[in-house]
Design an enzyme around this catalytic site. Sequence first.
Site, PDB file in Angstrom:
ATOM      1  CG  HIS A  41     -12.761   0.587  11.537  1.00 33.20           C
ATOM      2  ND1 HIS A  41     -13.885   1.285  11.173  1.00 33.20           N
ATOM      3  CD2 HIS A  41     -12.479   0.976  12.807  1.00 33.20           C
ATOM      4  CE1 HIS A  41     -14.266   2.057  12.179  1.00 33.20           C
ATOM      5  NE2 HIS A  41     -13.428   1.887  13.187  1.00 33.20           N
ATOM      6  CG  HIS A  67     -16.221   5.306  14.211  1.00 33.55           C
ATOM      7  ND1 HIS A  67     -15.327   6.221  13.731  1.00 33.55           N
ATOM      8  CD2 HIS A  67     -15.502   4.386  14.885  1.00 33.55           C
ATOM      9  CE1 HIS A  67     -14.105   5.863  14.120  1.00 33.55           C
ATOM     10  NE2 HIS A  67     -14.182   4.773  14.809  1.00 33.55           N
TER      11      HIS A  67
END
Lengths: 212, 212, 357, 357
Positions: free
Chosen positions: D57, D219
Amino acid sequence: MMTKEQILQWLEQFADAIAQNKEYLTQLDAAIGDADHGINMDRGFQKVASQLPKLAEQDISSVLKTVSITLISSVGGASGPLYGTFFLRASTAVAGKQELSNEDLASLLQAGLDGVLQRGKAQLGDKTMIDALSPAVTAFTQAIGQGKTTSEAIQQATAAAEQGMQATIPMLAKKGRASYLGDRSIDHQDPGATSVYLMLKSLSEVLGMTSD
Amino acid sequence: MMTKEQILQWLEQFADAIAQNKEYLTQLDAAIGDADHGINMDRGFQKVASQLPKLAEQDISSVLKTVSITLISSVGGASGPLYGTFFLRASTAVAGKQELSNEDLASLLQAGLDGVLQRGKAQLGDKTMIDALSPAVTAFTQAIGQGKTTSEAIQQATAAAEQGMQATIPMLAKKGRASYLGDRSIDHQDPGATSVYLMLKSLSEVLGMTSD
Amino acid sequence: MKKLINQPEDFVRESLIGMAKAHSDLLKVQFEPTFVYRADAPVQGKVALISGGGSGHEPLHAGFVGRGMLDAACPGEVFTSPTPDQMLAAAKQVDGGAGILYIVKNYSGDVMNFEMATELARAEDLRVLSILIDDDVAVKDSLYTQGRRGVGTTVLAEKICGAAAEKGYDLADIADLCRRVNLNGRSMGVALTSCTVPAIMKPTFELDADEIEMGIGIHGEPGRERMTIKSADEITEMLAMSIFEDIVYTRTVREWDESKGGFVDVQLTNPEWEKGDRLLAFVNGMGGTPLAELYIVYRQLADLCAQQGWQIVRNLIGSYITSLDMQGCSITLLRLDDEMIRLWDAPVKTASWRWGS
Amino acid sequence: MKKLINQPEDFVRESLIGMAKAHSDLLKVQFEPTFVYRADAPVQGKVALISGGGSGHEPLHAGFVGRGMLDAACPGEVFTSPTPDQMLAAAKQVDGGAGILYIVKNYSGDVMNFEMATELARAEDLRVLSILIDDDVAVKDSLYTQGRRGVGTTVLAEKICGAAAEKGYDLADIADLCRRVNLNGRSMGVALTSCTVPAIMKPTFELDADEIEMGIGIHGEPGRERMTIKSADEITEMLAMSIFEDIVYTRTVREWDESKGGFVDVQLTNPEWEKGDRLLAFVNGMGGTPLAELYIVYRQLADLCAQQGWQIVRNLIGSYITSLDMQGCSITLLRLDDEMIRLWDAPVKTASWRWGS
Ligand SMILES: Nc1ncnc2c1ncn2[C@@H]1O[C@H](COP(=O)(O)OP(=O)(O)O)[C@@H](O)[C@H]1O
Ligand SMILES: Nc1ncnc2c1ncn2[C@@H]1O[C@H](COP(=O)(O)OP(=O)(O)O)[C@@H](O)[C@H]1O
Ligand SMILES: [Mg+2]
Ligand SMILES: [Mg+2]
Ligand SMILES: [Mg+2]
Ligand SMILES: [Mg+2]
């Protein structure tokens, strides 16, 4: 001999040819450049085409100058300044003329070519639009020297442009984006030479339609 | 009855099963999760497997505790704390034992299940590892209540885990990442329930190899 | 290929409208002709810095308009040089009376359009100079090519010269500084994937699933060599070695000569680097590259520089000069001197780069 | 799929080594257990902020370690929650004696691991609180799901709470502030392409050339709905409308109760928004999205907010919380109050976010 109307018809015809070959020119540019030559030219010539009706009142030189300014301020990239300079010098070469004799047309083309050479610093064989434009101008001048009609001369010029365009295929590029590719530029046709051929072809179509 | 050696064999067998099914578990997780369940479990159980030789001297409870700590500190994700808690509670449930009676094994499994329920707050039918683990524990307890051998009981537990795992397919997930999918979680088998089935299957393979 | 766009022909315009809405404290956007300029321009008495080029390289250049960097940016269509009228209008808008420097990336289109703009501006008595950035070592010679492309060093030159302008340097000094930054900067890039131009919506070039292009520019032009994908460490080493091993590069460029009142040919040669030199290492993402991968590259680059006896004293890691959605990266090494370091560290406040303010 | 990586299992580690080499003035990296912490930690008398989560991320969270933001970040494997021993070790390293706040994104893995870490830390007499971020309006209810995911608001909470810690707020006040930021933040995301996890090197989900996933997390989980691609304006409107039309959201979360010395269930409800409210608008790229596209989205978002009677008084546009190489974006709107605005504007100095210093 070429009239103002024929100049306007030529520009319209060329704009059409560009529109029809937009993807083709862009594909050629994708292979050895950055995939925008058709898009660039079309953006400029759509604008030119939309201005043509308003230009009916102006003289030949003013028409060509307006075309030049339009191209310079809307095409961008390499082709913008090059085509813009072509039409700017062409405009200056025929200042004050109401009609163009064969000699006028020859000096229009020659002045345009000289402008492109000065602006772009390319030489014959560098795999650029010069490789189509320069033989075309030479062929035209030779033809009228041999007493050919405008229509015949421009047809020979167009044939020379076509040959010049095809001759760019085996060339190794030395100017423009394609030059970064080194050997990999070989075996591809130069997009700018191709649009120059379309310019000549449009001109010969317009002039072929009339008797001289 | 289950010996320390069998505990170690079970862990080794489970680690192997995870390694062999790493991609399969990950694919299941890709469909309704984030494509890492096999990778997570394998990371942890490779570490467990590499520690097994060193654990030969420790008692059952210590072995299970080491497994727990290893999993907690190397698996991560949801399965890390859940499997970690399973083995932590299992370890506590058999503190001091040198061998496990059927009743000891039952309380090991029950304690592990309770730990997972507390940690994860999932209920039966939420489409999680609980749906394989809970029926397995029930089946085992019932079977030993009916006087079955360890091997028979664990085979029934494994069959129950397998059924529970398959029963997750039509379920709508209410816990874990799959719950975000809403209806789209339906028609997929839960990866965590699948790894739990492999855990039971490894256990029954180890216990099936011996007479009780 | 999918993009967050409306009509492809509105891509540049709508993106600029978004910038204007988001950063009204920093910049203003003007259309027809299109340019982006500092909200507080003209800054009286300060040299004005203008750059520009095709769009699709964001944040370059519009994201760098603001205090400590550019006074204006002229965005062209995607990968297409802007036009002289944009550059002229921008110059008029931001002229603070101390002259204007055009920072121009060396592509035939950009060079010709900026040359025309310089001529037009000079004809209107605007004091404009222009400096070319040509730092891409993937292009070996300048005799048989258009010359080296302007890539990563452009970002560094805009930052350093922007700080100099803010500190009150005069036009000639900033032009000299910009030239010096360019001569000390070397870049090399690699593409893992092609980019996709909005008007076309097909990848500009096709790469197999295991192929990469070495020595790319920033316009989705094919590179010099196509090869099988390698590890990040190997790719970094190839990029770094191309830079380390670069031979002395000489080229002729055209610069405006104020005494002669026209363009003249100037021959420029990159200085050699010596062990112990201090470097700025810039690892740049091409637009679609995750930041984490750039750090993997930096990690190896730092080791390689140390092995060569060079000290990295400043670094920049992120996507600053991009090719739309292309995956890949470029490395730029800039040999620093004390003055450049001081100017590098000076405050900057733009949409995409801010520190010290 | 191609990436600038070496061995996939070294992805996180090598990227962190790169960060350590690049930013030794700002941060340090520790391995086994892995965490990143402020170079000047512990800062005596300051509440320490720690966050963490799966990697992939970036720049979140390690890129936000530094003055005015996080004291430490605990990176897990790609898309996998870090483990309690990382969080405990980080807490010990950065504890300045004023307590520690864990900022936790609401995913079952993160929640369970941070809960275990909190228990472990409390057992060692470290004063740790933790606040959950659960702002993703794509997840409708909390009764039948794991509850809303923590997405874009995490970035904003880290900035705002980081500034509060720097200003000397005490632990309870920062926890309250963090909870308030979370309750006033709403996010919604869209994917144009899947991401590709380094260990797998195949896209996590398959999307047709003309399909997008609405309501995704971070995700590579499939979203709630798959649909045909639409224009940027339509996509922006769908995202914004999901946020605007969000109904009052109530959920039960577990927070540490200092008086009871254990976790307790706490019911929290998002306040309603009213016309005239001031917003921070955050347009976030998913990692592979060109910046220019984010501005196209912002342009439409600004208009839609104005039509709803909301004022955007601050904005953030860029790739701050990503999913590796995914193309797409998320929108986060945060309803601001004066205190949040003051803290937002405060200086920050981290690897990926810097202003005022
Ligand atoms: N220096 C030059 N002199 C002459 N023609 C050139 C030169 N540079 C480029 N060209 C011509 O321009 C064409 C490319 O035009 P275009 O694609 O519109 O611009 P760009 O290269 O900036 O994208 C080339 O195919 C070539 O014929
Ligand atoms: N709250 C929970 N209670 C029980 N099991 C859960 C819970 N959340 C997730 N799981 C299990 O964990 C599995 C996913 O594990 P894994 O993929 O390793 O972690 P993550 O979801 O963090 O990526 C799911 O398939 C499910 O069986
Ligand atoms: Mg082109
Ligand atoms: Mg998972
Ligand atoms: Mg171009
Ligand atoms: Mg995970």
